[in-house]
Design a protein around this motif. Structure first.
Motif, mmCIF file in Angstrom:
data_model
loop_
_atom_site.group_PDB
_atom_site.id
_atom_site.type_symbol
_atom_site.label_atom_id
_atom_site.label_comp_id
_atom_site.label_asym_id
_atom_site.label_seq_id
_atom_site.Cartn_x
_atom_site.Cartn_y
_atom_site.Cartn_z
ATOM 1 N N LEU A 78 -4.688 7.276 -8.279
ATOM 2 C CA LEU A 78 -3.606 6.335 -8.621
ATOM 3 C C LEU A 78 -3.864 4.903 -8.172
ATOM 4 O O LEU A 78 -3.305 3.960 -8.729
ATOM 5 C CB LEU A 78 -2.284 6.816 -8.005
ATOM 6 N N GLU A 79 -4.696 4.713 -7.152
ATOM 7 C CA GLU A 79 -4.868 3.372 -6.593
ATOM 8 C C GLU A 79 -5.731 2.481 -7.482
ATOM 9 O O GLU A 79 -6.700 2.923 -8.089
ATOM 10 C CB GLU A 79 -5.475 3.451 -5.189
ATOM 11 N N ASN A 80 -5.324 1.216 -7.567
ATOM 12 C CA ASN A 80 -6.118 0.188 -8.247
ATOM 13 C C ASN A 80 -5.817 -1.150 -7.589
ATOM 14 O O ASN A 80 -5.163 -1.195 -6.533
ATOM 15 C CB ASN A 80 -5.826 0.164 -9.758
ATOM 16 N N GLU A 81 -6.247 -2.255 -8.191
ATOM 17 C CA GLU A 81 -6.088 -3.567 -7.527
ATOM 18 C C GLU A 81 -4.626 -3.981 -7.378
ATOM 19 O O GLU A 81 -4.294 -4.773 -6.499
ATOM 20 C CB GLU A 81 -6.864 -4.637 -8.296
ATOM 21 N N ASN A 82 -3.742 -3.436 -8.220
ATOM 22 C CA ASN A 82 -2.326 -3.791 -8.129
ATOM 23 C C ASN A 82 -1.471 -2.703 -7.485
ATOM 24 O O ASN A 82 -0.273 -2.907 -7.270
ATOM 25 C CB ASN A 82 -1.751 -4.065 -9.533
ATOM 26 N N THR A 83 -2.069 -1.559 -7.210
ATOM 27 C CA THR A 83 -1.299 -0.410 -6.740
ATOM 28 C C THR A 83 -1.960 0.258 -5.542
ATOM 29 O O THR A 83 -3.153 0.575 -5.588
ATOM 30 C CB THR A 83 -1.154 0.647 -7.867
ATOM 31 N N LEU A 84 -1.183 0.451 -4.479
ATOM 32 C CA LEU A 84 -1.655 1.200 -3.317
ATOM 33 C C LEU A 84 -0.730 2.390 -3.098
ATOM 34 O O LEU A 84 0.449 2.353 -3.451
ATOM 35 C CB LEU A 84 -1.683 0.306 -2.073
ATOM 36 N N VAL A 85 -1.273 3.449 -2.528
ATOM 37 C CA VAL A 85 -0.537 4.714 -2.386
ATOM 38 C C VAL A 85 -0.425 5.099 -0.920
ATOM 39 O O VAL A 85 -1.398 5.014 -0.167
ATOM 40 C CB VAL A 85 -1.250 5.847 -3.170
ATOM 41 N N LEU A 86 0.770 5.508 -0.517
ATOM 42 C CA LEU A 86 1.012 5.978 0.849
ATOM 43 C C LEU A 86 1.602 7.379 0.827
ATOM 44 O O LEU A 86 2.429 7.702 -0.032
ATOM 45 C CB LEU A 86 1.979 5.040 1.584
ATOM 46 N N GLU A 87 1.173 8.202 1.783
ATOM 47 C CA GLU A 87 1.740 9.539 1.947
ATOM 48 C C GLU A 87 2.840 9.453 2.999
ATOM 49 O O GLU A 87 2.580 9.035 4.126
ATOM 50 C CB GLU A 87 0.653 10.527 2.400
ATOM 51 N N VAL A 88 4.050 9.846 2.631
ATOM 52 C CA VAL A 88 5.181 9.664 3.536
ATOM 53 C C VAL A 88 6.119 10.868 3.517
ATOM 54 O O VAL A 88 6.016 11.753 2.665
ATOM 55 C CB VAL A 88 6.000 8.403 3.159
ATOM 56 N N ASN A 89 7.034 10.853 4.476
ATOM 57 C CA ASN A 89 8.216 11.702 4.420
ATOM 58 C C ASN A 89 9.400 10.792 4.721
ATOM 59 O O ASN A 89 9.595 10.368 5.864
ATOM 60 C CB ASN A 89 8.147 12.850 5.421
ATOM 61 N N ALA A 90 10.161 10.470 3.696
ATOM 62 C CA ALA A 90 11.248 9.500 3.846
ATOM 63 C C ALA A 90 12.353 10.006 4.764
ATOM 64 O O ALA A 90 13.049 9.221 5.395
ATOM 65 C CB ALA A 90 11.831 9.159 2.474
ATOM 66 N N LEU A 91 12.497 11.319 4.846
ATOM 67 C CA LEU A 91 13.565 11.889 5.666
ATOM 68 C C LEU A 91 13.252 11.740 7.152
ATOM 69 O O LEU A 91 14.109 11.358 7.948
ATOM 70 C CB LEU A 91 13.763 13.367 5.314
ATOM 71 N N THR A 92 11.998 11.997 7.532
ATOM 72 C CA THR A 92 11.606 11.914 8.945
ATOM 73 C C THR A 92 11.085 10.533 9.318
ATOM 74 O O THR A 92 11.003 10.186 10.493
ATOM 75 C CB THR A 92 10.520 12.944 9.265
#
Length: 287
Positions: A78-92
């Motif tokens: 998914l990552e490109n020059e305009n897009t970065l990806v993070l792995e998260v848990n929004a609840l914790t």
């Protein structure tokens, strides 16, 4: 259960699409939230078209409920020059401390230009988008460190646009969750498995049966271990019956209580009691 023709596009979602388009010029970046277990199915193609080349962070939410190796492959694809990806848990809150530095990285040219003009403490404005029930409200609450956005476990809880200030020098524009007019059967099933589509518009018993069928292909051992199954059948209904018997989901006369076992199976999948499960894989090598 024919899900190919599901058409669920209420008026408020049409309005949301217009609002997102209109407000895009007010923000520096977009934070898109997807479900790490169903990364493709929780991607709204409408959002993809609307956002275009705007700097974007994709948060793979509930990443601790998906297989680590599969999530890493999604990040790479998914990552490109305009897009970065993070792995998260929004609840914790896990992984959210990377939001600010990631936005700084995406917007480094704009921030540098602002510094040249004497603007040092620039407030980054980001629009938060995503399908219903994917974790937007939990993310915003964590970032704001208080319950500004209403949280619910039902799709479509967040209704109105609102700006939320955070202590990290970021302002977030909240938008209601938006689904798209039609989805294919596999997408519909994935959204239903994870609770992004209201259970009421699905046949719960059939949905649980289809989940057992799906898990049988890649996670057979998880089902055997979780439900202490002595044998595993090629027939998902037989496996469902055996799970029901093991868990005491029986009604008067020894008949299977299909609704009870179906709700239990869906709840246990959604709460990760079956372990880390990814229902979709990207088409990318693993190097």
């Amino acid at each position: 259960m024919d899900m190919k023709k599901i058409n669920w596009f209420p008026g408020h979602m049409v309005k949301t699409r217009r609002e997102i388009t209109a407000n895009l010029k007010l923000v520096d970046a977009v934070i898109e939230i997807r479900d790490a277990r169903i990364v493709a199915s929780s991607q709204n193609p409408e959002i993809d078209k609307i956002v275009g080349d705007k700097p974007r962070i994709i948060l793979l939410n509930k990443a601790d409920m998906a297989e680590d190796q599969v999530t890493r492959r999604w990040k790479k694809s998914l990552e490109n020059e305009n897009t970065l990806v993070l792995e998260v848990n929004a609840l914790t809150g896990k992984g959210l401390n990377a939001i600010k530095p990631t936005l700084n990285e995406l917007l480094k040219d704009k921030i540098a230009r602002n510094k040249e003009r004497g603007i040092v403490n620039y407030t980054i404005r980001a629009m938060v988008v995503g399908i219903p029930n994917v974790g937007k409200s939990s993310f915003i609450n964590r970032m704001a460190k208080n319950a500004i956005a209403k949280v619910g476990n039902r799709p479509g809880v967040t209704k109105n646009k609102q700006w939320i200030k955070t202590k990290e020098g970021i302002e977030l524009l909240d938008t209601p969750g938006i689904l798209w007019p039609k989805f294919e059967e596999e997408t519909s099933l994935n959204l239903a498995f994870t609770g992004a589509i209201k259970d009421e518009i699905m046949d719960t018993e059939t949905l649980a049966l289809r989940l057992i069928e799906r898990l049988s292909h890649h996670y057979k051992e998880r089902l055997i271990e979780r439900y202490a199954l002595e044998e595993f059948s090629e027939d998902p209904l037989e496996n469902m019956d055996n799970i029901a018997r093991k868990r005491g989901c029986i009604i008067k006369g020894g008949e299977i209580d299909y609704m009870r076992v179906a709700v239990m199976i869906l709840d246990e999948f959604r709460s990760a009691k079956l372990g880390k499960i990814s229902l979709e894989w990207p088409e990318v090598s693993d190097d």
